[in-house]
Design a protein around this motif. Sequence first.
Motif, PDB file in Angstrom:
ATOM      1  N   SER A   1       4.516 -46.624   0.166  1.00 48.87           N
ATOM      2  CA  SER A   1       4.413 -47.580  -0.930  1.00 48.87           C
ATOM      3  C   SER A   1       2.959 -47.979  -1.161  1.00 48.87           C
ATOM      4  CB  SER A   1       5.261 -48.818  -0.625  1.00 48.87           C
ATOM      5  OG  SER A   1       5.115 -49.788  -1.622  1.00 48.87           O
ATOM      6  N   ILE A   2       2.250 -48.271  -0.084  1.00 48.50           N
ATOM      7  CA  ILE A   2       0.828 -48.626  -0.188  1.00 48.50           C
ATOM      8  C   ILE A   2       0.042 -47.461  -0.760  1.00 48.50           C
ATOM      9  CG2 ILE A   2      -1.230 -49.197   1.157  1.00 48.50           C
ATOM     10  CD1 ILE A   2       0.673 -50.648   3.126  1.00 48.50           C
ATOM     11  N   GLU A   3       0.350 -46.280  -0.277  1.00 50.22           N
ATOM     12  CA  GLU A   3      -0.347 -45.077  -0.737  1.00 50.22           C
ATOM     13  C   GLU A   3      -0.186 -44.883  -2.240  1.00 50.22           C
ATOM     14  OE1 GLU A   3       0.514 -40.327  -0.689  1.00 50.22           O
ATOM     15  OE2 GLU A   3       1.185 -41.483   1.024  1.00 50.22           O
ATOM     16  N   ALA A   4       1.022 -45.049  -2.753  1.00 56.87           N
ATOM     17  CA  ALA A   4       1.268 -44.831  -4.183  1.00 56.87           C
ATOM     18  C   ALA A   4       0.401 -45.753  -5.031  1.00 56.87           C
ATOM     19  CB  ALA A   4       2.747 -45.040  -4.494  1.00 56.87           C
ATOM     20  N   ASP A   5       0.319 -47.037  -4.648  1.00 49.76           N
ATOM     21  CA  ASP A   5      -0.502 -47.983  -5.402  1.00 49.76           C
ATOM     22  C   ASP A   5      -1.981 -47.619  -5.323  1.00 49.76           C
ATOM     23  OD1 ASP A   5       1.774 -49.388  -6.073  1.00 49.76           O
ATOM     24  OD2 ASP A   5       1.549 -50.872  -4.475  1.00 49.76           O
ATOM     25  N   MET A   6      -2.437 -47.230  -4.120  1.00 49.04           N
ATOM     26  CA  MET A   6      -3.842 -46.902  -3.951  1.00 49.04           C
ATOM     27  C   MET A   6      -4.228 -45.627  -4.695  1.00 49.04           C
ATOM     28  SD  MET A   6      -4.628 -47.966   0.033  1.00 49.04           S
ATOM     29  CE  MET A   6      -6.234 -47.165   0.015  1.00 49.04           C
ATOM     30  N   VAL A   7      -3.330 -44.648  -4.699  1.00 48.12           N
ATOM     31  CA  VAL A   7      -3.622 -43.399  -5.408  1.00 48.12           C
ATOM     32  C   VAL A   7      -3.800 -43.667  -6.901  1.00 48.12           C
ATOM     33  CG1 VAL A   7      -2.628 -41.202  -6.152  1.00 48.12           C
ATOM     34  CG2 VAL A   7      -2.557 -41.842  -3.743  1.00 48.12           C
ATOM     35  N   GLU A   8      -2.945 -44.514  -7.469  1.00 43.76           N
ATOM     36  CA  GLU A   8      -3.046 -44.818  -8.896  1.00 43.76           C
ATOM     37  C   GLU A   8      -4.393 -45.469  -9.208  1.00 43.76           C
ATOM     38  OE1 GLU A   8      -0.645 -47.340 -12.349  1.00 43.76           O
ATOM     39  OE2 GLU A   8       0.221 -47.085 -10.350  1.00 43.76           O
TER      40      GLU A   8
ATOM     41  N   GLU B   1      13.032 -42.178  -7.615  1.00 42.35           N
ATOM     42  CA  GLU B   1      12.261 -42.572  -8.792  1.00 42.35           C
ATOM     43  C   GLU B   1      12.372 -41.542  -9.927  1.00 42.35           C
ATOM     44  OE1 GLU B   1       8.351 -43.072  -7.028  1.00 42.35           O
ATOM     45  OE2 GLU B   1       8.671 -45.242  -6.964  1.00 42.35           O
ATOM     46  N   GLY B   2      13.195 -40.525  -9.726  1.00 43.96           N
ATOM     47  CA  GLY B   2      13.372 -39.518 -10.756  1.00 43.96           C
ATOM     48  C   GLY B   2      12.115 -38.747 -11.083  1.00 43.96           C
TER      49      GLY B   2
ATOM     50  N   VAL C   1       6.639 -35.082 -12.119  1.00 44.90           N
ATOM     51  CA  VAL C   1       6.349 -36.012 -13.211  1.00 44.90           C
ATOM     52  C   VAL C   1       6.145 -37.403 -12.627  1.00 44.90           C
ATOM     53  CG1 VAL C   1       7.731 -34.670 -14.842  1.00 44.90           C
ATOM     54  CG2 VAL C   1       8.797 -36.567 -13.594  1.00 44.90           C
ATOM     55  N   SER C   2       5.631 -38.295 -13.440  1.00 43.98           N
ATOM     56  CA  SER C   2       5.546 -39.699 -13.055  1.00 43.98           C
ATOM     57  C   SER C   2       6.897 -40.362 -13.325  1.00 43.98           C
ATOM     58  CB  SER C   2       4.450 -40.407 -13.847  1.00 43.98           C
ATOM     59  OG  SER C   2       3.181 -39.828 -13.575  1.00 43.98           O
ATOM     60  N   PRO C   3       7.226 -41.410 -12.560  1.00 42.44           N
ATOM     61  CA  PRO C   3       8.507 -42.090 -12.793  1.00 42.44           C
ATOM     62  C   PRO C   3       8.654 -42.500 -14.262  1.00 42.44           C
ATOM     63  CG  PRO C   3       7.504 -42.878 -10.764  1.00 42.44           C
ATOM     64  CD  PRO C   3       6.486 -41.995 -11.421  1.00 42.44           C
ATOM     65  N   GLY C   4       9.809 -42.198 -14.831  1.00 45.60           N
ATOM     66  CA  GLY C   4      10.068 -42.544 -16.223  1.00 45.60           C
ATOM     67  C   GLY C   4       9.780 -41.426 -17.206  1.00 45.60           C
ATOM     68  N   GLU C   5       9.046 -40.400 -16.794  1.00 44.80           N
ATOM     69  CA  GLU C   5       8.752 -39.283 -17.686  1.00 44.80           C
ATOM     70  C   GLU C   5       9.930 -38.320 -17.758  1.00 44.80           C
ATOM     71  OE1 GLU C   5       3.873 -38.847 -17.344  1.00 44.80           O
ATOM     72  OE2 GLU C   5       5.191 -37.385 -16.372  1.00 44.80           O
TER      73      GLU C   5
END
Length: 602
Positions: free
Chosen positions: A354-361, A536-537, A559-563
């Motif tokens: 979870s931390i990684e996903a935020d930091m990567v963005e 997250e699809g 893809v990114s979530p929601g795409e």
Amino acid sequence: MPVDAAPMRIADSLRKRITSRPRHEGLYREALDAGLSELQARIVAGRLGSPRAPLEALIRPALKYIEHPEKLCDSRRAAERIARAVAEGEHIGVLTDYDVDGITSHVVILRTLTELFGVPADRVHSLIGHRIHDGYGISLPLVERILTLAPQPSLIISADCGSSDEPRLARLREAGIDVVVTDHHALPVEGPPPSAHAVVNPSRHDCDYPDNTIAGCMVSWLLMSLTRAVLIELGLLMPDTPKLSPWLSYVALGTVADCVSLGDSAINRAVVTLGLTLINRMEEPCWRAMAEWLGEDSTPFDAETLAFQMGPRINARSRLDDPYAALHFMLARDDATARRYLAVLDEDNQSRKSIEADMVESARTLARTQLDEGARVLAVHLEDGHPGVQGIVASRLVQAWGRPTFVLTPAAQPGMLTGSGRSVEGVHLRNALQRAHELAPEALPRFGGHSGAAGIGVPLESLEAFREALTRAVDEQLGERELYPLILSDGALSDDQLQLTILDEIEALTPFGREFEAPLFEGRFLVEKTRLVGAEGNHLMMDLSSGRVMLRAIWFRAVSPGERSPFGLGETIHCAYRLSRNRWRGRESLQLMIEHAELADA
């Protein structure tokens, strides 16, 4: 074109390119003459170039290719000092880094001392620094902790660290504590730290050991093996005292997880091959607990299991908290204890993701600005980033844009940043940092690592000076070479080859890892079915066809979530893929693991 469209256009123009892997034709013919199939010869010749080790040692790994530990400079002196400590009942400290290489080194040394050499457990002190509070290596906070121990150890054995820690080693020596350093990281230009009693490191310029790519855990294993021999010579151990061979299971894990070379290294290939054999006997609770956690279709373990299942869970604990749970998991003497600690490690690993996903963005946004300015090396400062995830985030940026990358976050010391870097082929990261230090010593007071990965300490006020020095250092290595994210393909497979039996042919060349990557093929396929899967699809499951062959394929993080799905039914795609066994309830089928895909006419 609107002015504000340029930045995104420049950064996003660094699109991944699928290109054929260069092949060493002489080695290709040699591999065919050695009895390999055409596909096997193609794979080998695309990875090894002109190997130092004999081809036989690389394609048929065996323990006979492990060189004797006495070829390691200072190893006899180090082994004799450890033997004296064992004989005289001294208190011994085992000090290691907090990553998988460090933890597995710790297990090798600790189990050898207590189980083979008979050192009472209360005379051995486990010393592992906290990533955030103590920092890397033999840090000052760790030294202060050692000096408060009662009774105080008279000998410290380090592993996977110490080569660049002369000031702290001097402090320990002043306190009457001998330190035997075992390490594999590059040494400072001034050489081994003089305050150490011995420095066993194959990267020493005066070391005759023929392979300096071995991991820290392997250096520890070699030294403790030599110490066993010394104790037998002195009559302090019986000649039939068991050898350290069972501990090679831990060495295999540390070797794979530390991303040392599995290419032109007969030793690393032998260690991982035998280690996996030992692991798959499932004689230790830690291996059984992991197999149970991953499910019945996870066995037998392979190098990929160690790299992507065990390694991240052990690393996650030290990234977010102290690493002792990882040590307790590896040392567990019963299944219940191993399960309990594995649950802790897995929980940390989920938090890390979870931390990684935020930091990567956040990091990608900052990196784009540097890319727009033509940067060939990225140094991203995340003001609110977690220091334990720097290396993973750096790896994500390397994968995205094909540039050496450092990710920096605030350090515990006010006014300082700490960072982790990852490199690309053709850039030796440790050498680049050494050059950057020469250009701007005040901007890079502390650094260490090896060709592919490194850690740094940078004063916040000197961040721009560090970027400039690093850029110059990397430019000196690259010359005029262009950088972009590159996908190296081993070519196409015929429809007849797209069946399970091809995996037997490929798996005969294992282990795969850094500098001997698992084969990656390319091809054109018709999309028969698609659906997005995962919580997250963002993972793409596809049914693909080529001629009369129908295959299941999965593309993680497509893809990114929601795409929406990037491909529609009936479209033809060009993709790069790996082959894997899809195991389900005891049945197997061939599956494509997509690395990159685009419309065939893109």
